[in-house]
Design a protein around this motif. Structure first.
Motif, PDB file in Angstrom:
ATOM      1  N   GLY A 225       0.802  -1.212   0.000  1.00  0.00           N
ATOM      2  CA  GLY A 225       0.000   0.000   0.000  1.00  0.00           C
ATOM      3  C   GLY A 225       0.841   1.271   0.000  1.00  0.00           C
ATOM      4  N   ILE A 226       0.150   2.401   0.017  1.00  0.00           N
ATOM      5  CA  ILE A 226       0.808   3.706  -0.057  1.00  0.00           C
ATOM      6  C   ILE A 226       0.364   4.552   1.124  1.00  0.00           C
ATOM      7  CG2 ILE A 226       1.154   5.786  -1.464  1.00  0.00           C
ATOM      8  CD1 ILE A 226       0.295   4.129  -3.897  1.00  0.00           C
ATOM      9  N   GLU A 227       1.305   5.221   1.761  1.00  0.00           N
ATOM     10  CA  GLU A 227       0.972   6.082   2.887  1.00  0.00           C
ATOM     11  C   GLU A 227       0.087   7.243   2.432  1.00  0.00           C
ATOM     12  OE1 GLU A 227       4.483   7.333   4.858  1.00  0.00           O
ATOM     13  OE2 GLU A 227       5.071   5.306   5.477  1.00  0.00           O
ATOM     14  N   GLU A 228      -0.768   7.714   3.333  1.00  0.00           N
ATOM     15  CA  GLU A 228      -1.802   8.698   2.987  1.00  0.00           C
ATOM     16  C   GLU A 228      -1.220   9.979   2.397  1.00  0.00           C
ATOM     17  OE1 GLU A 228      -5.632  10.991   5.049  1.00  0.00           O
ATOM     18  OE2 GLU A 228      -4.483   9.488   6.164  1.00  0.00           O
ATOM     19  N   ASP A 229      -0.156  10.497   2.988  1.00  0.00           N
ATOM     20  CA  ASP A 229       0.426  11.750   2.502  1.00  0.00           C
ATOM     21  C   ASP A 229       0.966  11.588   1.081  1.00  0.00           C
ATOM     22  OD1 ASP A 229      -0.192  12.990   4.838  1.00  0.00           O
ATOM     23  OD2 ASP A 229       1.813  12.845   5.718  1.00  0.00           O
ATOM     24  N   LEU A 230       1.658  10.480   0.837  1.00  0.00           N
ATOM     25  CA  LEU A 230       2.202  10.232  -0.494  1.00  0.00           C
ATOM     26  C   LEU A 230       1.082  10.004  -1.500  1.00  0.00           C
ATOM     27  CD1 LEU A 230       4.514   9.748  -2.444  1.00  0.00           C
ATOM     28  CD2 LEU A 230       4.638   7.376  -1.633  1.00  0.00           C
ATOM     29  N   ASN A 235      -2.046  11.665  -6.317  1.00  0.00           N
ATOM     30  CA  ASN A 235      -3.317  12.004  -6.958  1.00  0.00           C
ATOM     31  C   ASN A 235      -3.377  13.468  -7.369  1.00  0.00           C
ATOM     32  OD1 ASN A 235      -4.868   9.575  -7.156  1.00  0.00           O
ATOM     33  ND2 ASN A 235      -5.142   9.594  -4.946  1.00  0.00           N
ATOM     34  N   LYS A 236      -2.711  14.322  -6.602  1.00  0.00           N
ATOM     35  CA  LYS A 236      -2.649  15.738  -6.985  1.00  0.00           C
ATOM     36  C   LYS A 236      -1.894  15.902  -8.292  1.00  0.00           C
ATOM     37  CE  LYS A 236      -1.388  20.329  -5.319  1.00  0.00           C
ATOM     38  NZ  LYS A 236      -0.812  21.126  -4.207  1.00  0.00           N
ATOM     39  N   LYS A 237      -0.774  15.177  -8.431  1.00  0.00           N
ATOM     40  CA  LYS A 237      -0.009  15.224  -9.676  1.00  0.00           C
ATOM     41  C   LYS A 237      -0.826  14.681 -10.842  1.00  0.00           C
ATOM     42  CE  LYS A 237       4.695  14.926  -7.833  1.00  0.00           C
ATOM     43  NZ  LYS A 237       5.951  14.127  -7.810  1.00  0.00           N
ATOM     44  N   LEU A 238      -1.608  13.648 -10.567  1.00  0.00           N
ATOM     45  CA  LEU A 238      -2.411  13.032 -11.627  1.00  0.00           C
ATOM     46  C   LEU A 238      -3.553  13.934 -12.083  1.00  0.00           C
ATOM     47  CD1 LEU A 238      -2.603   9.386 -10.245  1.00  0.00           C
ATOM     48  CD2 LEU A 238      -1.233  10.188 -12.164  1.00  0.00           C
ATOM     49  N   ASN A 239      -3.941  14.895 -11.247  1.00  0.00           N
ATOM     50  CA  ASN A 239      -5.022  15.807 -11.611  1.00  0.00           C
ATOM     51  C   ASN A 239      -4.541  17.006 -12.408  1.00  0.00           C
ATOM     52  OD1 ASN A 239      -7.280  14.524 -10.545  1.00  0.00           O
ATOM     53  ND2 ASN A 239      -6.844  15.249  -8.482  1.00  0.00           N
ATOM     54  N   ILE A 240      -3.229  17.129 -12.544  1.00  0.00           N
ATOM     55  CA  ILE A 240      -2.661  18.291 -13.225  1.00  0.00           C
ATOM     56  C   ILE A 240      -2.034  17.859 -14.533  1.00  0.00           C
ATOM     57  CG2 ILE A 240      -0.941  20.126 -13.098  1.00  0.00           C
ATOM     58  CD1 ILE A 240      -1.218  20.046 -10.076  1.00  0.00           C
ATOM     59  N   TYR A 278      -6.258   4.575  -5.427  1.00  0.00           N
ATOM     60  CA  TYR A 278      -6.827   4.340  -4.099  1.00  0.00           C
ATOM     61  C   TYR A 278      -5.902   3.363  -3.380  1.00  0.00           C
ATOM     62  CZ  TYR A 278     -11.011   5.995  -6.582  1.00  0.00           C
ATOM     63  OH  TYR A 278     -11.886   6.715  -7.343  1.00  0.00           O
ATOM     64  N   SER A 279      -5.595   3.637  -2.125  1.00  0.00           N
ATOM     65  CA  SER A 279      -4.666   2.742  -1.432  1.00  0.00           C
ATOM     66  C   SER A 279      -4.787   2.879   0.078  1.00  0.00           C
ATOM     67  CB  SER A 279      -3.223   3.062  -1.862  1.00  0.00           C
ATOM     68  OG  SER A 279      -2.321   2.123  -1.318  1.00  0.00           O
ATOM     69  N   ARG A 280      -4.452   1.779   0.761  1.00  0.00           N
ATOM     70  CA  ARG A 280      -4.328   1.770   2.211  1.00  0.00           C
ATOM     71  C   ARG A 280      -3.081   0.991   2.583  1.00  0.00           C
ATOM     72  NH1 ARG A 280      -9.579  -0.843   4.440  1.00  0.00           N
ATOM     73  NH2 ARG A 280      -8.244  -0.933   6.286  1.00  0.00           N
ATOM     74  N   VAL A 281      -2.362   1.508   3.550  1.00  0.00           N
ATOM     75  CA  VAL A 281      -1.127   0.855   3.994  1.00  0.00           C
ATOM     76  C   VAL A 281      -1.435  -0.554   4.485  1.00  0.00           C
ATOM     77  CG1 VAL A 281       0.767   0.952   5.661  1.00  0.00           C
ATOM     78  CG2 VAL A 281      -0.037   3.045   4.566  1.00  0.00           C
ATOM     79  N   ASN A 282      -0.632  -1.517   4.004  1.00  0.00           N
ATOM     80  CA  ASN A 282      -0.756  -2.941   4.362  1.00  0.00           C
ATOM     81  C   ASN A 282      -2.051  -3.586   3.873  1.00  0.00           C
ATOM     82  OD1 ASN A 282       1.734  -2.859   5.755  1.00  0.00           O
ATOM     83  ND2 ASN A 282       0.712  -2.095   7.596  1.00  0.00           N
ATOM     84  N   ALA A 283      -2.780  -2.894   3.010  1.00  0.00           N
ATOM     85  CA  ALA A 283      -4.024  -3.463   2.470  1.00  0.00           C
ATOM     86  C   ALA A 283      -3.993  -3.565   0.952  1.00  0.00           C
ATOM     87  CB  ALA A 283      -5.227  -2.628   2.904  1.00  0.00           C
TER      88      ALA A 283
END
Length: 297
Positions: A225-230, A235-240, A278-283
């Motif tokens: 998974g990916i940490e929330e801040d990262l 996703n911000k980069k993907l919106n631009i 969409y991601s959750r750490v360890n999930a």
């Protein structure tokens, strides 16, 4: 008294006209231009019904012609070609594959060596040739299966791949066109940044759905998974949409970066299409790709 009343009415009329035809257009233009300056919107400028001056309207029309012209398509093709040649075949992937071939040769497993070499050859041929073209979804999935065969020689049963597609519409869906090299970079990220970090086995599922006007491809893994801040930053980069030129010295691990795949989709089809994570750490992580339905021909 009558003069005061008339003056008051004239003041109200002037205020209303100023508000409707000066203040409102100014706020709308200001809002869209601020978003554009941050990279969030392009189409909004073209959708404006009111402009502060004929000069601004003419400038906007000219800008739209440039955006929709050959310059942008050419830039997109050059970007795809360069990314495929420079970033796709990265040392991490190539060296591990060659090490797998060497190990199989030492063990005299000639049949498996032949299979792996064939998969590798097919993968490279697909990756490097005609990268600017749209290809059928079927071709993209065949490339994924080749890539998976190669990765099995390194990871064995640690990585499991499944393709989930509606069997009733499978034949039709597989003929739809998508940009070449859209799926493999995301599968590669799932392996190297998600599943490889796990101690236990990992799974990757490619789910393909078609609505009336869109194709939605979701690539899911049950990795780290990916940490929330990262995740928010990604996703911000993907919106631009960025129009920056590609840095020829920028070599990113993991194949073509998600941001670059997303950028190409948006440049080719519009801002309403692209990638969302969409991601959750360890999930695990879900990467959702939205594309227009383009009939095969």
């Amino acid at each position: 008294m009558i003069v005061v009343g008339i003056s008051y009415i004239i003041f109200i009329i002037i205020s209303y006209i100023s508000y409707k035809y000066v203040y409102v257009p100014y706020k709308e233009n200001s809002k869209v231009l601020k978003l554009f300056a941050k990279g969030y919107t392009i189409q909004g400028i073209f959708d404006q019904n009111t402009f502060l001056s004929p000069e601004i309207e003419e400038l906007t029309k000219k800008f739209k012609e440039v955006i929709q012209g050959k310059e942008l398509i050419t830039a997109s093709k050059k970007q795809a070609e360069y990314l495929a040649l420079q970033n796709q075949i990265n040392p991490h992937f190539l060296y591990n594959t060659l090490e797998g071939i060497r190990g199989e040769t030492l063990n005299a497993g000639l049949d498996s060596v032949a299979q792996m070499t064939e998969a590798l050859e097919t993968f490279f041929r697909y990756t490097i040739s005609n990268v600017e073209n749209l290809v059928s979804l079927e071709d993209e999935l065949c490339n994924i299966e080749n890539y998976y065969i190669i990765q099995q020689y390194r990871f064995g049963e640690r990585v499991n791949l499944k393709i989930d597609i509606n069997r009733e519409d499978e034949e039709k869906i597989l003929k739809y066109k998508i940009p070449k090299l859209t799926l493999q970079p995301i599968v590669e990220n799932a392996i190297y940044h998600g599943i490889e970090k796990k101690i236990t086995n990992g799974n990757i599922i490619i789910k393909i759905e078609a609505t009336k006007n869109r194709m939605i491809i979701t690539i899911s893994d049950d990795g780290s998974g990916i940490e929330e801040d990262l995740l928010k930053k990604l996703n911000k980069k993907l919106n631009i949409i960025s129009f920056d030129n590609i840095n020829i010295n920028n070599r990113k691990k993991g194949g073509i970066a998600l941001v670059n795949v997303n950028r190409r989709i948006k440049l080719l089809f519009g801002e309403e299409y692209g990638i969302l994570i969409y991601s959750r750490v360890n999930a695990g992580t879900d990467v959702e790709i939205t594309l227009p339905l383009i009939e095969g021909f």
